[in-house]
Design a protein around this motif. Structure first.
Motif, short mmCIF file in Angstrom:
data_model
loop_
_atom_site.label_atom_id
_atom_site.label_comp_id
_atom_site.label_asym_id
_atom_site.label_seq_id
_atom_site.Cartn_x
_atom_site.Cartn_y
_atom_site.Cartn_z
N VAL A 1 5.42 -14.05 -31.21
CA VAL A 1 6.51 -14.03 -32.18
C VAL A 1 6.15 -15.00 -33.30
O VAL A 1 5.57 -16.06 -33.07
N VAL A 2 6.51 -14.64 -34.54
CA VAL A 2 6.30 -15.52 -35.69
C VAL A 2 7.60 -16.28 -35.96
O VAL A 2 8.66 -15.67 -36.08
N PHE A 3 7.51 -17.60 -36.04
CA PHE A 3 8.63 -18.45 -36.42
C PHE A 3 8.38 -18.90 -37.85
O PHE A 3 7.29 -19.41 -38.15
N LYS A 4 9.37 -18.76 -38.74
CA LYS A 4 9.20 -19.09 -40.16
C LYS A 4 10.27 -20.07 -40.60
O LYS A 4 11.46 -19.80 -40.47
N LYS B 1 4.22 -17.69 -28.40
CA LYS B 1 4.86 -16.77 -27.46
C LYS B 1 6.32 -17.15 -27.26
O LYS B 1 6.67 -18.32 -27.22
N SER B 2 7.16 -16.12 -27.14
CA SER B 2 8.58 -16.33 -26.92
C SER B 2 9.17 -15.04 -26.35
O SER B 2 8.58 -13.97 -26.45
N CYS B 3 10.36 -15.14 -25.78
CA CYS B 3 11.06 -13.95 -25.30
C CYS B 3 12.38 -13.76 -26.05
O CYS B 3 13.22 -12.96 -25.65
N ILE B 4 12.56 -14.45 -27.17
CA ILE B 4 13.78 -14.35 -27.97
C ILE B 4 13.88 -12.96 -28.61
O ILE B 4 12.88 -12.38 -29.01
N ASP B 5 15.09 -12.43 -28.69
CA ASP B 5 15.32 -11.11 -29.30
C ASP B 5 15.47 -11.25 -30.81
O ASP B 5 16.07 -12.21 -31.29
N THR B 6 14.93 -10.28 -31.54
CA THR B 6 15.05 -10.27 -32.99
C THR B 6 14.97 -8.84 -33.50
O THR B 6 14.41 -7.97 -32.84
N LYS B 7 15.57 -8.62 -34.67
CA LYS B 7 15.54 -7.29 -35.28
C LYS B 7 14.56 -7.23 -36.44
O LYS B 7 14.23 -6.16 -36.92
N GLU B 8 14.08 -8.38 -36.91
CA GLU B 8 13.18 -8.43 -38.05
C GLU B 8 11.73 -8.54 -37.57
O GLU B 8 11.47 -9.02 -36.47
N SER B 9 10.82 -8.12 -38.43
CA SER B 9 9.40 -8.27 -38.13
C SER B 9 8.66 -8.64 -39.41
O SER B 9 9.18 -8.49 -40.51
N ILE B 10 7.43 -9.12 -39.24
CA ILE B 10 6.61 -9.57 -40.38
C ILE B 10 5.16 -9.26 -40.08
O ILE B 10 4.74 -9.25 -38.93
N LYS B 11 4.41 -8.98 -41.13
CA LYS B 11 2.98 -8.76 -40.99
C LYS B 11 2.29 -10.11 -41.02
O LYS B 11 2.45 -10.88 -41.97
N TRP B 12 1.51 -10.42 -39.99
CA TRP B 12 0.85 -11.70 -39.86
C TRP B 12 -0.53 -11.67 -40.50
O TRP B 12 -1.01 -10.63 -40.94
N GLU B 13 -1.19 -12.81 -40.57
CA GLU B 13 -2.49 -12.95 -41.22
C GLU B 13 -3.57 -12.06 -40.61
O GLU B 13 -4.51 -11.69 -41.29
N ASP B 14 -3.44 -11.72 -39.33
CA ASP B 14 -4.45 -10.89 -38.68
C ASP B 14 -4.23 -9.40 -38.90
O ASP B 14 -4.97 -8.57 -38.39
N LEU C 1 9.99 -11.52 -36.05
CA LEU C 1 10.18 -12.70 -36.90
C LEU C 1 11.46 -13.42 -36.52
O LEU C 1 12.52 -12.80 -36.39
N ILE C 2 11.35 -14.73 -36.37
CA ILE C 2 12.51 -15.61 -36.16
C ILE C 2 12.55 -16.57 -37.33
O ILE C 2 11.57 -17.27 -37.61
N LYS C 3 13.68 -16.62 -38.04
CA LYS C 3 13.83 -17.51 -39.19
C LYS C 3 14.46 -18.82 -38.74
O LYS C 3 15.48 -18.83 -38.06
N LEU C 4 13.83 -19.92 -39.14
CA LEU C 4 14.31 -21.26 -38.80
C LEU C 4 14.83 -21.95 -40.05
O LEU C 4 14.31 -21.74 -41.15
N GLU C 5 15.83 -22.79 -39.89
CA GLU C 5 16.31 -23.59 -41.01
C GLU C 5 15.49 -24.85 -41.18
O GLU C 5 15.36 -25.37 -42.28
#
Length: 82
Positions: free
Chosen positions: A13-16, A27-40, A46-50
């Motif tokens: 999972v990507v944390f931003k 790695k995480s098991c958190i649920d999310t509806k968003e996704s993002i294209k990573w560097e690879d 995607l999980i958005k952090l404040e």
């Protein structure tokens, strides 16, 4: 350890951090509806952090100025004895 205690749906999972656009993949098991294209080139959830370690005042040494005087004045006027 107890059997069946930990979740089995761990995945990458990507944390931003939204305050400075810093991202990390872990790695995480958190649920999310968003996704993002990573560097690879792969797409990850995607999980958005404040706030993260790159923007937290404890780690950066930079404090944000907070208008405490304004808050105190608002509190006093609201709860002042009449």
């Amino acid at each position: 350890m107890k059997a069946e205690l930990h979740p089995k749906n761990y995945r990458l999972v990507v944390f931003k951090d939204m305050s400075n656009e810093y991202s990390f993949l872990t790695k995480s098991c958190i649920d999310t509806k968003e996704s993002i294209k990573w560097e690879d080139g792969n797409e990850y959830p995607l999980i958005k952090l404040e706030i993260s370690h790159t923007s937290h005042p404890f780690y950066t040494g930079k404090m944000k100025l907070v208008d405490t005087a304004g808050r105190i004045d608002k509190f006093r006027t609201r709860y002042e004895k009449k």
